[in-house]
Design a protein around this motif. Structure first.
Motif, short mmCIF file in Angstrom:
data_model
loop_
_atom_site.label_atom_id
_atom_site.label_comp_id
_atom_site.label_asym_id
_atom_site.label_seq_id
_atom_site.Cartn_x
_atom_site.Cartn_y
_atom_site.Cartn_z
N SER A 125 -73.59 10.30 52.51
CA SER A 125 -74.38 11.41 53.02
C SER A 125 -74.20 11.50 54.52
O SER A 125 -73.66 10.58 55.16
N SER B 222 -76.60 12.79 57.91
CA SER B 222 -77.91 13.28 58.37
C SER B 222 -78.86 13.49 57.20
O SER B 222 -79.65 14.44 57.17
N GLY B 223 -78.75 12.59 56.20
CA GLY B 223 -79.65 12.66 55.06
C GLY B 223 -79.28 13.72 54.04
O GLY B 223 -80.02 13.92 53.07
N ARG B 224 -78.16 14.37 54.21
CA ARG B 224 -77.75 15.45 53.29
C ARG B 224 -76.52 15.03 52.51
O ARG B 224 -75.60 14.39 53.06
N PRO B 225 -76.43 15.35 51.20
CA PRO B 225 -75.23 15.02 50.42
C PRO B 225 -74.01 15.72 51.01
O PRO B 225 -74.09 16.86 51.49
N LEU B 226 -72.88 15.06 51.00
CA LEU B 226 -71.65 15.65 51.52
C LEU B 226 -71.10 16.67 50.54
O LEU B 226 -71.35 16.59 49.33
N GLU C 232 -68.08 26.79 52.47
CA GLU C 232 -69.24 25.90 52.34
C GLU C 232 -69.04 24.63 53.17
O GLU C 232 -69.97 24.15 53.81
N PHE D 163 -71.36 23.47 56.34
CA PHE D 163 -72.02 22.16 56.32
C PHE D 163 -71.70 21.38 57.58
O PHE D 163 -72.61 20.85 58.24
N LEU E 232 -73.90 19.87 61.54
CA LEU E 232 -74.06 18.48 61.98
C LEU E 232 -73.80 18.37 63.48
O LEU E 232 -73.07 19.18 64.05
#
Length: 289
Positions: free
Chosen positions: A48, A50-54, A64, A68, A72
């Motif tokens: 991940s 910053s706490g988000r799924p890649l 997309e 994403f 960041l």
């Protein structure tokens, strides 16, 4: 209309390059097409930022991916490069500079002497996959600032180890791209794309469109990635059908022929001073009429 015209021009260029790079060594081997994301995708999916799924490397669109990564900070974008360079280096939609850095690390980590030259200073490797015979895409020029972008697509007998080695300066994907960049000028960037499994010699693979169909998916995704990070007009390219598709020299195909009168042999289209190279340069700069 400009986009449609550039699409036709790029398709015509690709057809000419396919004809010009074929290696005429007899053979009947059947190559296994390398498809899907590179090694390291499983670890990437479990990671991940910053706490988000890649983004899913196999299915996320280039747009997309671009959105994403744009969300960041600098540290968040660079951390995946360190952990998963093979994935980032092939992640269509990732910033160009990030992919260059990732592929330098990926080539070095591959530990294969046949790929070592790709890590030399100054080389701009936009994609690298060590699986099979190896795949690579290399940029000549400033891709981020260029007003025009051309993509040179190979024919038979090209892979990451051989595409730029041991050949005359104007032959092979790297030689053709370098020659085209020199002829088109500094406002044009040229990509030598060996991003699919090509036939070896003249055999079953060269007689059908199986490998070309598999490569078309990768090429379409690659060009979408260029479009996503440049917010510019990058042409669509597609190959489909059995055999070699429609005859590009037929009246029904609708393409303009490249002048071949001063070309010597199948590998002479990009020789400096030829009318064919001048025509390709005009295509790359959007000046073809």
């Amino acid at each position: 209309m400009r986009r449609f015209g550039r699409t036709l021009a790029t398709a015509a260029l690709a057809v000419a390059v396919v004809a010009g790079t074929a290696g005429w060594a007899a053979g009947d081997s059947v190559q296994a097409a390398v498809t899907g994301p590179p090694p390291g995708a499983s670890a990437w999916r479990a990671d991940s930022a910053s706490g988000r799924p890649l983004p899913e490397p196999a299915t996320a669109s280039a747009y997309e991916v671009a959105r994403f990564l744009a969300g960041l900070d600098e540290a968040g974008r660079r951390e995946p490069v360190r952990r998963d360079p093979l994935v980032v280096g092939n992640l269509d939609g990732a910033p160009v500079a990030l992919r260059y850095e990732a592929n330098r690390l990926a080539v070095a980590a591959s530990g294969r002497a046949r790929f070592a030259s790709l890590a030399a200073p100054g080389r701009q490797v936009l994609a690298f996959d060590p699986r099979g015979r190896g795949q690579v895409a290399e940029v000549f020029g400033d891709l981020e600032r260029a007003a025009h972008v051309a993509v040179v697509v190979p024919g038979s007998d090209d892979d990451a180890a051989s595409y730029g080695a041991g050949r005359a300066p104007h032959t092979g994907p790297a030689g053709m791209a370098r020659s085209l960049h020199a002829a088109a000028g500094g406002e044009t960037a040229v990509v030598a794309w060996t991003g699919c499994t090509t036939p070896v010699g003249v055999g079953l693979d060269a007689a059908t469109g199986r490998l070309a169909e598999a490569g078309a998916v990768r090429l379409a995704r690659f060009t979408a990635g260029l479009d996503a990070v440049r917010i510019a007009d990058v042409p669509n390219v597609a190959f489909a059908g059995r055999g070699h598709g429609a005859d590009p020299t037929s009246r029904a195909f609708g393409a303009r022929s490249v002048p071949p009168s001063d070309v010597q042999g199948h590998t002479g289209y990009f020789v400096l001073g030829t009318r064919s190279l001048a025509a390709f340069a005009a295509i790359a700069k959007g000046e073809a009429q």
